[in-house]
Motif scaffolding. Structure first.
Motif, PDB file in Angstrom:
ATOM      1  N   ALA A   1       0.829  -1.202   0.000  1.00 12.17           N
ATOM      2  CA  ALA A   1       0.000   0.000   0.000  1.00 12.17           C
ATOM      3  C   ALA A   1       0.864   1.254   0.000  1.00 12.17           C
ATOM      4  O   ALA A   1       0.600   2.211  -0.742  1.00 12.17           O
ATOM      5  CB  ALA A   1      -0.920  -0.006   1.221  1.00 12.17           C
TER       6      ALA A   1
ATOM      7  N   LEU B   1      -2.836  10.944   2.474  1.00 11.72           N
ATOM      8  CA  LEU B   1      -3.018   9.589   2.980  1.00 11.72           C
ATOM      9  C   LEU B   1      -3.594   9.738   4.384  1.00 11.72           C
ATOM     10  O   LEU B   1      -2.884   9.998   5.338  1.00 11.72           O
ATOM     11  CB  LEU B   1      -1.678   8.836   3.003  1.00 11.72           C
ATOM     12  CG  LEU B   1      -1.738   7.302   3.029  1.00 11.72           C
ATOM     13  CD1 LEU B   1      -0.337   6.716   2.867  1.00 11.72           C
ATOM     14  CD2 LEU B   1      -2.364   6.764   4.302  1.00 11.72           C
TER      15      LEU B   1
ATOM     16  N   ILE C   1      -4.955   4.378   7.378  1.00 17.81           N
ATOM     17  CA  ILE C   1      -4.463   3.089   6.907  1.00 17.81           C
ATOM     18  C   ILE C   1      -4.813   2.028   7.944  1.00 17.81           C
ATOM     19  O   ILE C   1      -4.692   2.253   9.148  1.00 17.81           O
ATOM     20  CB  ILE C   1      -2.941   3.143   6.628  1.00 17.81           C
ATOM     21  CG1 ILE C   1      -2.506   1.962   5.779  1.00 17.81           C
ATOM     22  CG2 ILE C   1      -2.125   3.277   7.892  1.00 17.81           C
ATOM     23  CD1 ILE C   1      -1.191   2.183   5.055  1.00 17.81           C
TER      24      ILE C   1
ATOM     25  N   MET D   1      -6.083   1.289   2.480  1.00 20.53           N
ATOM     26  CA  MET D   1      -5.496   2.629   2.433  1.00 20.53           C
ATOM     27  C   MET D   1      -6.562   3.636   2.000  1.00 20.53           C
ATOM     28  O   MET D   1      -7.216   3.448   0.969  1.00 20.53           O
ATOM     29  CB  MET D   1      -4.316   2.663   1.465  1.00 20.53           C
ATOM     30  CG  MET D   1      -3.647   4.023   1.339  1.00 20.53           C
ATOM     31  SD  MET D   1      -2.135   3.969   0.341  1.00 20.53           S
ATOM     32  CE  MET D   1      -2.790   3.630  -1.295  1.00 20.53           C
TER      33      MET D   1
END
Length: 355
Positions: free
Chosen positions: A190, A217, A220, A235
């Motif tokens: 990922a 991001l 996760i 993710m």
């Protein structure tokens, strides 16, 4: 009450929950009723919405304000003024803007206006806007130009990035963590995919108001114990794309690069109002006239209820008083800027018929 007095009273109402937000709507309704206007209260999924009309004509201006806020500490619901700043939760975001819209309507109601004006007060902007502004647009409460009274330092937020929130799922192979080479680490897969995604072609594009879109991001999920190679990872990405970009093309680039299915969690339209839009030009002129300063034209990185109108190609902008630290512990609005904001709204509406 003037716009600052109304703002103070609104700050005293904890409208971070549905009951409080609806109470704020009723408070504003009573102000309008006591001044001879006939506001209409709509309700959708328990959320109250106030709509009030003045003027008439072929053109309609929408003044849209939200009364809901993010949660605050108890002391933030006790408004006070210090050094020309009004402190309190919602002072900048955006009870002062809504209050000035109310007093502008009151000062305009008996004048011969060149257009119709509709005040919209909503209660769910902070949680997405689906139940109020989105509902209004779907029900035909639209116009030719929309001003959302978010705090913009008396500048004009002409455009706003779109929202694309997605998640990708990666599969690997479990193994003992003392022999990671025998497994296939899904978290590493990922992360490697993310490093590729943040350099895809769409991330390099620019527009007249933005240097680039953004990719965050944000979350996760993977792994369960220290001594095991994780065989699954989820993710989550929050992408803010440019007004000119096609989110479907962004999804295609990510899918091709990551090699896994891309799932859409949420998607929101960008605001595409043109800098040279005739209403933007007139608003800019009113700001310059009242403040003796040239107003900034800029693009917002976040989003507001403007996006619901822009979806239907209705020019919409964010324009509001000078404030700071919204959502923070010491949120405030500059008192004089709220009065200035009211004057600009009045001047803008009164002069819409001029060349």
């Amino acid at each position: 009450m003037d716009c600052i007095e109304i703002t103070k009273e609104l700050i005293k109402i904890d409208s971070s929950n549905l009951d409080g937000a609806n109470k704020a709507i009723v408070f504003c309704e009573n102000i309008l009723l006591s001044n001879g206007l006939k506001p209409k209260i709509l309700e959708n999924n328990g959320f109250k919405i106030l709509v009030c009309n003045i003027g008439s004509g072929d053109k309609k201006i929408i003044l849209n304000g939200h009364l809901d806020i993010v949660p605050g500490k108890a002391e933030q619901f006790i408004p006070y003024i210090d050094d020309g700043k009004l402190y309190g939760r919602g002072s900048a975001d955006m009870k002062s803007g809504a209050a000035a819209m109310i007093t502008a309507i009151l000062k305009l109601k008996d004048k011969n206006l060149p257009c119709a004006v509709q005040l919209q007060l909503v209660t769910d902007e902070e949680t997405g806007g689906a139940n109020c502004s989105n509902y209004l647009v779907q029900k035909g409460f639209t116009g030719d130009f929309v001003i959302c009274g978010e705090s913009t330092q008396l500048g004009i937020g002409v455009q706003a990035k779109g929202i694309l929130q997605i998640y990708l799922e990666f599969s690997g192979k479990s193994a003992h963590s003392s022999r990671p080479w025998q497994g296939d680490n899904a978290i590493v897969k990922a992360f490697e995919a993310f490093k590729i995604i943040e350099n895809l072609p769409f991330t390099k594009e620019k527009s007249e108001l933005y240097n680039s879109p953004s990719v965050n991001l944000s979350k996760i999920e993977g792994g369960d114990v220290y001594n095991k190679v994780p065989d699954y990872c989820k993710m989550c990405l929050d992408i803010r794309f440019l007004p000119e970009q096609n989110p479907m093309e962004i999804l295609k680039q990510i899918k091709d690069a990551a090699g896994v299915q891309v799932h859409i969690y949420a998607i929101g339209n960008a605001v595409k109002t043109k800098i040279d839009d005739v209403y933007v030009t007139k608003l800019h002129h009113s700001i310059s006239k009242i403040t003796s300063n040239k107003a900034a034209l800029f693009g917002q990185h976040g989003s507001a209820d403007t996006r619901f109108y822009s979806k239907y190609d209705i020019p919409a902008v964010e324009f509001g008083p000078i404030g700071q630290n919204w959502h923070g512990n010491d949120e405030f609005v500059i008192v004089d800027s709220v009065y200035t904001y009211e004057q600009v709204l009045i001047d803008f509406i009164l002069n819409l018929g001029s060349n």
